[in-house]
Design a protein around this motif. Sequence first.
Motif, mmCIF file in Angstrom:
data_model
loop_
_atom_site.group_PDB
_atom_site.id
_atom_site.type_symbol
_atom_site.label_atom_id
_atom_site.label_comp_id
_atom_site.label_asym_id
_atom_site.label_seq_id
_atom_site.Cartn_x
_atom_site.Cartn_y
_atom_site.Cartn_z
ATOM 1 N N GLU A 1 0.804 -1.223 0.000
ATOM 2 C CA GLU A 1 0.000 0.000 0.000
ATOM 3 C C GLU A 1 0.839 1.277 0.000
ATOM 4 O O GLU A 1 0.297 2.365 -0.016
ATOM 5 N N ARG B 1 -1.827 -11.343 -10.437
ATOM 6 C CA ARG B 1 -2.645 -10.152 -10.213
ATOM 7 C C ARG B 1 -1.764 -8.930 -9.956
ATOM 8 O O ARG B 1 -2.109 -7.818 -10.348
ATOM 9 N N ARG C 1 -1.267 -5.482 -12.372
ATOM 10 C CA ARG C 1 -1.502 -4.213 -11.688
ATOM 11 C C ARG C 1 -2.984 -3.991 -11.373
ATOM 12 O O ARG C 1 -3.529 -2.900 -11.653
ATOM 13 N N ARG C 2 -3.613 -5.014 -10.811
ATOM 14 C CA ARG C 2 -4.997 -4.819 -10.356
ATOM 15 C C ARG C 2 -4.990 -3.699 -9.309
ATOM 16 O O ARG C 2 -4.053 -3.616 -8.514
ATOM 17 N N PRO C 3 -6.032 -2.846 -9.281
ATOM 18 C CA PRO C 3 -6.036 -1.743 -8.296
ATOM 19 C C PRO C 3 -6.038 -2.260 -6.861
ATOM 20 O O PRO C 3 -5.523 -1.615 -5.957
ATOM 21 N N GLN C 4 -6.656 -3.442 -6.674
ATOM 22 C CA GLN C 4 -6.681 -4.038 -5.331
ATOM 23 C C GLN C 4 -6.262 -5.498 -5.421
ATOM 24 O O GLN C 4 -6.552 -6.169 -6.408
ATOM 25 N N GLU D 1 -8.806 -7.217 1.080
ATOM 26 C CA GLU D 1 -8.433 -6.446 -0.106
ATOM 27 C C GLU D 1 -7.499 -5.296 0.293
ATOM 28 O O GLU D 1 -7.775 -4.572 1.244
ATOM 29 N N ASP E 1 -5.110 -1.960 -1.304
ATOM 30 C CA ASP E 1 -4.841 -1.131 -2.484
ATOM 31 C C ASP E 1 -3.408 -1.396 -2.938
ATOM 32 O O ASP E 1 -2.481 -1.367 -2.135
ATOM 33 N N LEU E 2 -3.260 -1.631 -4.236
ATOM 34 C CA LEU E 2 -1.914 -1.855 -4.773
ATOM 35 C C LEU E 2 -1.337 -0.500 -5.185
ATOM 36 O O LEU E 2 -1.612 0.014 -6.262
ATOM 37 N N ARG E 3 -0.541 0.079 -4.303
ATOM 38 C CA ARG E 3 0.059 1.384 -4.608
ATOM 39 C C ARG E 3 1.558 1.257 -4.876
ATOM 40 O O ARG E 3 2.167 2.168 -5.413
ATOM 41 N N GLN F 1 5.050 0.118 -6.670
ATOM 42 C CA GLN F 1 5.400 -0.085 -8.076
ATOM 43 C C GLN F 1 5.538 -1.595 -8.306
ATOM 44 O O GLN F 1 5.941 -2.325 -7.390
#
Length: 463
Positions: free
Chosen positions: A359, A379, A383-386, A393, A395-397, A399
């Motif tokens: 995150e 996943r 680069r799924r958003p979550q 779940e 958040d994929l923040r 890199q």
Amino acid sequence: MRLTFLGAAREVTGSMLLVDTDRAAVLIDCGLYQGRRADARQRNAHLPAEALDASAAILTHAHIDHAGNLPVLVRSGWRGAIYTTAATRDLSAYMLRDAARIQQADAEYLNRRHADDPTWQPIAPIYDEDDVAAALEHVVCFPYRRRFEVAAGVTATLYNAGHILGSAQVVLDLEDRGQRRRVVVSGDLGRRGLPIIRDPDPPPLPIDVLVMESTYGDRRHAPVEQMADDLAQAIEQTCARGGKLLIPAFALGRTQEVLLVLHQLHRAGRLPPIPVFIDSPLAIDVTSVFRLHPECFDAETRRFLDGPDDVFGFERVHTTRTREESMAINDVVGPAIIMAASGMAEGGRVLHHLRNLVEDPRNTVLVVGFMAQHTLGRRLVERRPQVKIWGVERDLRAQVVTLDAFSAHADADDLVAYGARCAARRTFLVHGEPTAQEPLRERLAGRGLTVEAPGRGDVIELD
Ligand SMILES: [Zn+2]
């Protein structure tokens, strides 16, 4: 003479092939099938009867999809010898023990989860550590290029496959009723220039029948030479943001390659002064096996070995074996490199690091291996958003950087060159999805070869 395709036929898992004459039958590889849980259990616990008929077995390398079902074979009462290289034997001791422990943990978890269900039939692991020890008692080791008798009328020679430490192509010379045939089984093939191990050796000609892998029959890899620069760049950018670099990596192969490249960067003054954590007991054990087998190393790694320090453990590297040590990495302040299993982020310690790191946009998840469909690793690559980690779940923040230069498999061009050089009268593709096999088949057929991609259970009579 016959070939029976028992696994890794139009798929990339559960490698198993039977080569038989009227006098003897030889099993090449006895891999664990990895897939949906119920299917996997069914296939792994019940080996095909043909496998049990083999008078001997030959193991190409220690990856679990090639070696992982040998304990079931031996537990089923099979009493033959298992021939392989010394490095593969030593690696298998750790890899199979780990597979037994994972099965044990899975069985316990499932039985606990269904504890309140009266219809639930408690399940047992497919094999345990005693079965692993029993299987290892059957192993007989031969070095590369030393011919040996496997069974009546069958001699074998192992040639370096350049895929992982100890990996071998199998050259079988068969004699049956005055007929002589050479059958070559490629096993998984590596590529030129991979760190640590030597490049694949060309098998001796002429070859009547070739059984070759086709994992990347439809793809080209980035050049190996790019590895160090790409890795250095990812580290530099992450450090500039004050973040951490997490590398989900397979304990066998990828971890040691990344370590060697990190060491080279360190020697060249290109690695910032940050700690490197190898957070995987299996990776630590496997790395200790690498140290025992310099006979498998390429010239560059041997020169490196002559230096003052340990190839895989320069002073910046910390290995963490216990759970407490692993958890303590979460408290490290500032940039660091963390390598942890599993390679596809499906289980293991990499999960608690991901939970901790995904995150924060300063961090980087560095992908250095193949990520299969339906895995957390895939996943991340997409680069799924979550992403869901342990049911929550997040958040994929962070890199996500993918370096495909690290692949340990031959790519499409390597496979075409290999198949064309072997120029066998018949070529069979295994260990590949149909989408990878078809373009490879077309390219090899374009070179005048007869190429087939058999399905599981297919029996091919050789004339
Ligand atoms: Zn492999």
